[in-house]
Write an enzyme that holds these catalytic residues in place. Sequence first.
Site, mmCIF file in Angstrom:
data_model
loop_
_atom_site.group_PDB
_atom_site.id
_atom_site.type_symbol
_atom_site.label_atom_id
_atom_site.label_comp_id
_atom_site.label_asym_id
_atom_site.label_seq_id
_atom_site.Cartn_x
_atom_site.Cartn_y
_atom_site.Cartn_z
ATOM 1 N N LYS A 301 0.855 -1.188 0.000
ATOM 2 C CA LYS A 301 0.000 0.000 0.000
ATOM 3 C C LYS A 301 0.888 1.234 0.000
ATOM 4 O O LYS A 301 1.689 1.426 0.915
ATOM 5 C CB LYS A 301 -0.909 0.007 1.232
ATOM 6 C CG LYS A 301 -1.668 1.331 1.448
ATOM 7 C CD LYS A 301 -2.619 1.282 2.629
ATOM 8 C CE LYS A 301 -3.210 2.653 2.938
ATOM 9 N NZ LYS A 301 -4.145 2.641 4.090
ATOM 10 N N ASP A 306 -2.628 10.221 3.214
ATOM 11 C CA ASP A 306 -4.017 9.799 3.356
ATOM 12 C C ASP A 306 -4.785 10.832 4.183
ATOM 13 O O ASP A 306 -4.801 10.787 5.406
ATOM 14 C CB ASP A 306 -4.077 8.418 4.034
ATOM 15 C CG ASP A 306 -5.513 7.937 4.216
ATOM 16 O OD1 ASP A 306 -6.429 8.549 3.625
ATOM 17 O OD2 ASP A 306 -5.706 6.934 4.946
ATOM 18 N N LYS A 313 -10.448 12.894 7.215
ATOM 19 C CA LYS A 313 -10.063 12.575 8.591
ATOM 20 C C LYS A 313 -10.124 13.847 9.443
ATOM 21 O O LYS A 313 -10.036 14.950 8.914
ATOM 22 C CB LYS A 313 -8.628 12.031 8.621
ATOM 23 C CG LYS A 313 -8.454 10.654 8.028
ATOM 24 C CD LYS A 313 -7.003 10.219 8.113
ATOM 25 C CE LYS A 313 -6.787 8.832 7.503
ATOM 26 N NZ LYS A 313 -7.446 7.748 8.248
ATOM 27 N N ASP A 324 1.624 6.576 5.303
ATOM 28 C CA ASP A 324 0.672 5.594 4.800
ATOM 29 C C ASP A 324 1.172 4.851 3.557
ATOM 30 O O ASP A 324 0.461 4.036 2.991
ATOM 31 C CB ASP A 324 -0.682 6.280 4.530
ATOM 32 C CG ASP A 324 -1.865 5.356 4.760
ATOM 33 O OD1 ASP A 324 -1.727 4.368 5.507
ATOM 34 O OD2 ASP A 324 -2.941 5.630 4.180
ATOM 35 N N ASP A 383 -12.082 6.916 2.831
ATOM 36 C CA ASP A 383 -10.935 6.731 3.724
ATOM 37 C C ASP A 383 -10.497 5.260 3.795
ATOM 38 O O ASP A 383 -9.441 4.955 4.338
ATOM 39 C CB ASP A 383 -11.289 7.261 5.125
ATOM 40 C CG ASP A 383 -10.059 7.514 5.977
ATOM 41 O OD1 ASP A 383 -8.937 7.466 5.428
ATOM 42 O OD2 ASP A 383 -10.225 7.759 7.190
ATOM 43 N N GLU A 385 -9.161 3.573 1.553
ATOM 44 C CA GLU A 385 -8.561 3.670 0.223
ATOM 45 C C GLU A 385 -7.452 2.653 -0.007
ATOM 46 O O GLU A 385 -7.165 2.291 -1.142
ATOM 47 C CB GLU A 385 -8.017 5.085 -0.002
ATOM 48 C CG GLU A 385 -6.632 5.367 0.588
ATOM 49 C CD GLU A 385 -6.547 5.237 2.108
ATOM 50 O OE1 GLU A 385 -7.589 5.373 2.768
ATOM 51 O OE2 GLU A 385 -5.436 4.980 2.621
ATOM 52 N N ARG A 387 -7.356 -0.518 0.606
ATOM 53 C CA ARG A 387 -7.879 -1.742 -0.012
ATOM 54 C C ARG A 387 -8.256 -1.499 -1.473
ATOM 55 O O ARG A 387 -8.224 -2.414 -2.280
ATOM 56 C CB ARG A 387 -9.047 -2.286 0.822
ATOM 57 C CG ARG A 387 -10.220 -1.366 0.947
ATOM 58 C CD ARG A 387 -11.117 -1.706 2.141
ATOM 59 N NE ARG A 387 -10.499 -1.327 3.417
ATOM 60 C CZ ARG A 387 -11.070 -1.510 4.602
ATOM 61 N NH1 ARG A 387 -12.260 -2.098 4.685
ATOM 62 N NH2 ARG A 387 -10.457 -1.147 5.711
HETATM 63 N N1 BES Z 1 -4.339 4.619 6.690
HETATM 64 C C1 BES Z 1 -5.520 4.349 7.423
HETATM 65 C C2 BES Z 1 -5.294 3.371 8.565
HETATM 66 C C3 BES Z 1 -4.477 3.865 9.713
HETATM 67 C C4 BES Z 1 -5.046 4.643 10.688
HETATM 68 C C5 BES Z 1 -3.158 3.507 9.832
HETATM 69 C C6 BES Z 1 -4.293 5.076 11.754
HETATM 70 C C7 BES Z 1 -2.408 3.930 10.886
HETATM 71 C C8 BES Z 1 -2.964 4.716 11.854
HETATM 72 C C9 BES Z 1 -6.584 3.750 6.511
HETATM 73 O O1 BES Z 1 -6.573 4.188 5.217
HETATM 74 C C10 BES Z 1 -7.906 4.091 7.083
HETATM 75 O O2 BES Z 1 -8.247 5.237 7.075
HETATM 76 N N2 BES Z 1 -8.621 3.084 7.555
HETATM 77 C C11 BES Z 1 -9.900 3.231 8.121
HETATM 78 C C12 BES Z 1 -10.814 2.211 7.464
HETATM 79 C C13 BES Z 1 -12.268 2.451 7.669
HETATM 80 C C14 BES Z 1 -12.695 3.732 6.990
HETATM 81 C C15 BES Z 1 -13.028 1.277 7.115
HETATM 82 C C16 BES Z 1 -9.795 2.984 9.618
HETATM 83 O O3 BES Z 1 -9.029 2.135 10.043
HETATM 84 O O4 BES Z 1 -10.500 3.663 10.355
HETATM 85 ZN ZN ZN Z 2 -4.750 4.799 4.497
HETATM 86 MN MN MN Z 3 -7.676 5.953 4.915
#
Ligand code: BES
Ligand code: ZN
Ligand code: MN
Length: 542
Positions: A301, A306, A313, A324, A383, A385, A387
Amino acid sequence: MLPYRNSITACLATVLAAGLLSTPALAQNRSAEAVTPSLPIKAARQQPRAVTFASSPAGIKGTLVLPLTSEGDLATRAALLSEAERGAIARALTAAEFDYTDQGTLSLRGIGGWDRIHVVSTGKDLSPAAIQKLGVMAGRALMKDKGPITVLAGGLTAEAAAEIATGMGIGEYRSDLYQAKAREASAPAGTTIVSDAAEAARTAYDDRGKGLVEAMAFARDLSNEPANVVYPESFVERTRAAFAGIAGVNIEALDVPAMEKLSMGSILGSGRGSARPPRMLIVRYTGRGAPSAGPVVLAGKGITFDSGGISIKSSSGMGDMKFDMSGAASVVGAVLALSKSRAPVDVVAVAALTENMPDGNAARPADVLQAMNGKTIEIISTDAEGRLVLADAVAYADAMLNPAAIVDMATLTGSIMTALGDDYAGLFSRHDPLARQLLQAGDASGDLLWQMPLHPSYAEDTKSTIADIKNSGGSGAGAGAGAHFIGAFVKPETPWAHIDIAGMAWGGANDLKPAGASGYGVRLLEAFVRNFQPVPKVAPEE
Ligand code: BES
Ligand code: ZN
Ligand code: MN
């Protein structure tokens, strides 16, 4: 291969008709140069100490590193010190109640001709990973020492001596890339590893450790760099520069038109809000003597920032999302280490690079995208993204590369941090024989993994009423839903594993690392690929 290509062409036609791939070509072709009118700022690069292996010290000055397993080691390993010096060290160790059973240190100043004698206890665990960790701590602790460093590794195996050198190189990494003091620092004096197996230790280091040190620094630099410096195109440029001149390497970077041709609607959809165009970077290394059963594919990834996109966010801590792209940095870093050390393996890193930004062109919640394998995706959250970009990366690998296995690595979910903290990355797989090899590589490398389930209920959670799948499962097993989503873009029979490194990729400074990127995954994937044994390509039983 042919029928698949035909189906891609057919599905491209449908996709274009349905407008699912309607990428505003203009926006995505804007050059990053045009949108980054920033002055070039110069980053400091790591200047590692030069490492020499010798049967005796180069001189009695600077810092002496003295590893001890027991009190008795002092007489043998430190035989080059005078009896008075050894006596002083022994008294200091007793007075400090030095614990030989656990890794620990005691730094003594002003003994003999040395500026510092840095005693480190090896503890009971003498595995390569433990010895390397000892080196990491020493390298970091002694980073500011001005003079040369001498490590007394007599009586230790050649492999252990090499691991100390590897660890020290990794421990010397600095993340203060843009501080004047780092940019002005002069090259440090060298390190001499004193070993009675000096020749064998040097070979072991040159054949593996040195490449790991350089690849770790490469991956951490990429992750630590802010998003105004590292974006998809500059990630590609840095990769090309790092691999320049290495034999057996082939690099390809798919730009927007190339991804459109391949119907990669998922990564293109996710990248649409950014002024910096996405890239799918493919780095293949085929070593001499590599097996010909198809490559191991490592998909990463690579979200260079992000923001969450339209599902934006909250602002507190958002800057952390420059990290990220750590999965992409680690998969490319692992291939860099393997290629630098001429490992006899066939491996491909696929880095899915985009920036997730809100914009008039950005994808919205409820938009539907179509990935390269034809599956349609309802966006619940822009968010989620990671996946989306990985869907096309793994589908590409599966369709085009005849992979012996696909392992993807991603800072995918906050939920894996809740589950596993910063001790383990989460491992998800439908193929136990593959998972076992990864768990083993985790133990051997020190990049630990914990296996998590892929319950059939995650398929229910990600069911969409309008498309084949949706990109968020709502509340519940968040990390599992993310893993399930990525798995939906890999053929069931292809051995595949997903590693969620959200809790591991970066953090504050500690004994083992400076603030910022950890480089988690470089050593794990290097060890995994080096020892990979093909596993049966069979779909798991339902
Ligand atoms: N990059 C984030 C995940 C993340 C969050 C990594 C905090 C490290 C620290 C990812 O893209 C994300 O935003 N994931 C969301 C998914 C949800 C929207 C289904 C999450 O984990 O809240
Ligand atoms: Zn992310
Ligand atoms: Mn995200």
